[in-house]
Design a protein around this motif. Sequence first.
Motif, PDB file in Angstrom:
ATOM      1  N   ASP A 106       1.606  10.293  14.027  1.00  0.00           N
ATOM      2  CA  ASP A 106       0.258  10.295  13.458  1.00  0.00           C
ATOM      3  C   ASP A 106       0.291  10.019  11.964  1.00  0.00           C
ATOM      4  O   ASP A 106      -0.725   9.638  11.372  1.00  0.00           O
ATOM      5  N   ARG A 107       1.455  10.223  11.339  1.00  0.00           N
ATOM      6  CA  ARG A 107       1.607   9.997   9.898  1.00  0.00           C
ATOM      7  C   ARG A 107       2.205   8.634   9.568  1.00  0.00           C
ATOM      8  O   ARG A 107       2.427   8.325   8.402  1.00  0.00           O
ATOM      9  N   VAL A 108       2.501   7.842  10.603  1.00  0.00           N
ATOM     10  CA  VAL A 108       3.058   6.499  10.411  1.00  0.00           C
ATOM     11  C   VAL A 108       1.926   5.488  10.564  1.00  0.00           C
ATOM     12  O   VAL A 108       1.322   5.372  11.634  1.00  0.00           O
ATOM     13  N   ASP A 109       1.659   4.744   9.505  1.00  0.00           N
ATOM     14  CA  ASP A 109       0.481   3.878   9.476  1.00  0.00           C
ATOM     15  C   ASP A 109       0.665   2.565  10.236  1.00  0.00           C
ATOM     16  O   ASP A 109      -0.276   2.050  10.824  1.00  0.00           O
ATOM     17  N   LEU A 110       1.874   2.005  10.170  1.00  0.00           N
ATOM     18  CA  LEU A 110       2.117   0.663  10.702  1.00  0.00           C
ATOM     19  C   LEU A 110       3.196   0.729  11.778  1.00  0.00           C
ATOM     20  O   LEU A 110       4.289   1.241  11.526  1.00  0.00           O
ATOM     21  N   ARG A 111       2.886   0.193  12.954  1.00  0.00           N
ATOM     22  CA  ARG A 111       3.835   0.186  14.059  1.00  0.00           C
ATOM     23  C   ARG A 111       3.954  -1.246  14.572  1.00  0.00           C
ATOM     24  O   ARG A 111       2.950  -1.866  14.929  1.00  0.00           O
ATOM     25  N   GLY A 116       0.782  -1.238   0.000  1.00  0.00           N
ATOM     26  CA  GLY A 116       0.000   0.000   0.000  1.00  0.00           C
ATOM     27  C   GLY A 116       0.802   1.269   0.000  1.00  0.00           C
ATOM     28  O   GLY A 116       0.226   2.359  -0.052  1.00  0.00           O
ATOM     29  N   GLY A 117       2.140   1.178   0.066  1.00  0.00           N
ATOM     30  CA  GLY A 117       2.966   2.386   0.114  1.00  0.00           C
ATOM     31  C   GLY A 117       2.906   3.079   1.460  1.00  0.00           C
ATOM     32  O   GLY A 117       3.063   4.299   1.529  1.00  0.00           O
ATOM     33  N   HIS A 118       2.714   2.319   2.552  1.00  0.00           N
ATOM     34  CA  HIS A 118       2.532   2.907   3.876  1.00  0.00           C
ATOM     35  C   HIS A 118       3.879   3.089   4.589  1.00  0.00           C
ATOM     36  O   HIS A 118       4.856   2.403   4.311  1.00  0.00           O
ATOM     37  N   HIS A 119       3.885   4.016   5.569  1.00  0.00           N
ATOM     38  CA  HIS A 119       5.056   4.243   6.406  1.00  0.00           C
ATOM     39  C   HIS A 119       5.055   3.239   7.554  1.00  0.00           C
ATOM     40  O   HIS A 119       3.988   2.803   8.021  1.00  0.00           O
ATOM     41  N   LEU A 120       6.259   2.914   8.050  1.00  0.00           N
ATOM     42  CA  LEU A 120       6.404   1.797   8.976  1.00  0.00           C
ATOM     43  C   LEU A 120       7.386   2.150  10.094  1.00  0.00           C
ATOM     44  O   LEU A 120       8.422   2.773   9.839  1.00  0.00           O
ATOM     45  N   LEU A 121       7.033   1.757  11.323  1.00  0.00           N
ATOM     46  CA  LEU A 121       7.922   1.885  12.478  1.00  0.00           C
ATOM     47  C   LEU A 121       8.214   0.500  13.030  1.00  0.00           C
ATOM     48  O   LEU A 121       7.303  -0.263  13.339  1.00  0.00           O
TER      49      LEU A 121
END
Length: 510
Positions: A386-391, A216-221
């Motif tokens: 808040d801008r990181v979708d996946l943790r 999905g092009g999501h940001h990840l932590l």
Amino acid sequence: MPLARAWSVALQGLRGHMVEVEADIGQGTPGVHLVGLPDASLNEAKDRVRSAVRNSGREWPNKHLTIGLSPAALRKVGSGYDLALACAVLAAAGAVPSTRLAGTVLIGELALDGRLRQVAGVLPALIAARGHGFTRAIVADAALAEAALVSGLDVFGAARLRDVLAWLAADESDEQGPLIRPGPRAVSADKPDVADLADVLGQPEARWALEVAAAGGHHLLLTGPPGTGKTMLARRLPGLLPPLSDQRALEVTAIHSIAGALSEDAPLIAAPPFVAPHYSTSVAALIGGGLGYARPGAVSIAHGGVLFLDEACEFGAHRLDALRTALEEGEVRIARRDKIVTYPARFQLVLATNPCPCAPARDRDCTCAPDARRRYLARLSGPLMDRVDLRVRMRPITVMSRAEVGTPEDTATVRERVLGARERAAQRWSAYGWRTNAEAPGPVLRRDFDLPTTTTEVLDKGLKRGLLTARGADRCLRVAWTLSDLADQEKPEPDQVAAALEFRHRRAAA
């Protein structure tokens, strides 16, 4: 009074402006006067070009010489104007004809012995020249492969100034003369030699999050003790991503051209880039900027690919918070006294951090006070998170034997599912011009792709309790659509929305 002109290009970000280089030989004390807001390196061109002309077997006019760079109000930066300066001066002196200078763009730095050197930004400069109706360009032979990426432009390369001067003096029927034409276009492989996902043992939650991020092009932590595979996973993300589209590949290549980071052998960047700056990097190196010309930073060099921040909490809050606008808008705007330079910066952010400063292998061995742990993780500010979708919380590895953990899936297997999910998303967003779920704005998701209340009930509860912001709810919907695409479903189900919210609420210190 003899007067001649040649053409070059000035860059402001990815935008190019045509620069008319005029040379006028008049009466007065012999000397060279360069006008038109040149910077220090361009001011030095007077001596550089004079030596290059003399060492190319030509006579430098020992007269009052005025060289103008128009438009005069546009600041000129760099040494890429040397070739145009030399040709304009010699044409004004009558040493070479000026006929072929019309409609020709000249870009290159001159060595004192007349060799032509490559400069940064050839690709965006020639794209701008083509847009202004120019049909021919001459660059250093080292930049010829890069220049050949611009279609609709007759491109030549030259090793020395004397080759260009011989071409100017040649008969019109001799189109090429001593210049070099580009060979067959060289393109980098669709998938570079990246490490395989099968090397990562265990960590099923993190592997699944990496797959969702790629789809999905999501940001990840990624949070966890040292040695649990955070960096290994992040470096394997580019191997899951599809190759860049033709338009995006040219855009990414143009940014790398300005940064001076292109390969001469295969200049077109067709695979998503992977950029991993050290935590001691400056804000200017991360976002872009610098003295004089505003150069692209790591966020723009990672455009179309992955920006990996290892030891994220060590970057400091001021560096991390500088990413917020780029994450939200997909571009950075660097303000200067007389202009604003814009670079694209649509990348996937992957953050990796330890749970505390002492970073023990097991949580029960931590020696940090609770306040120290909170201060450490607080460097990842609320607006950024808040801008990181996946943790994902990674656990220590307890078994190293493949017989115990089974054979992990390799990159090719996971990538096949990712490409299928991306194709479904691309078909859904084709009318809007987007390719991934992460690009879809919240208003469009809620208006044109509204889900039943029973499906989004868990998000509504989170909003009412103050556990979720409106931005967070929109990002949960994007992740839910990605989970739906991976499952080959028409639209998300309630459990997928709940899974998206669970990804978001996993606390780093948990």
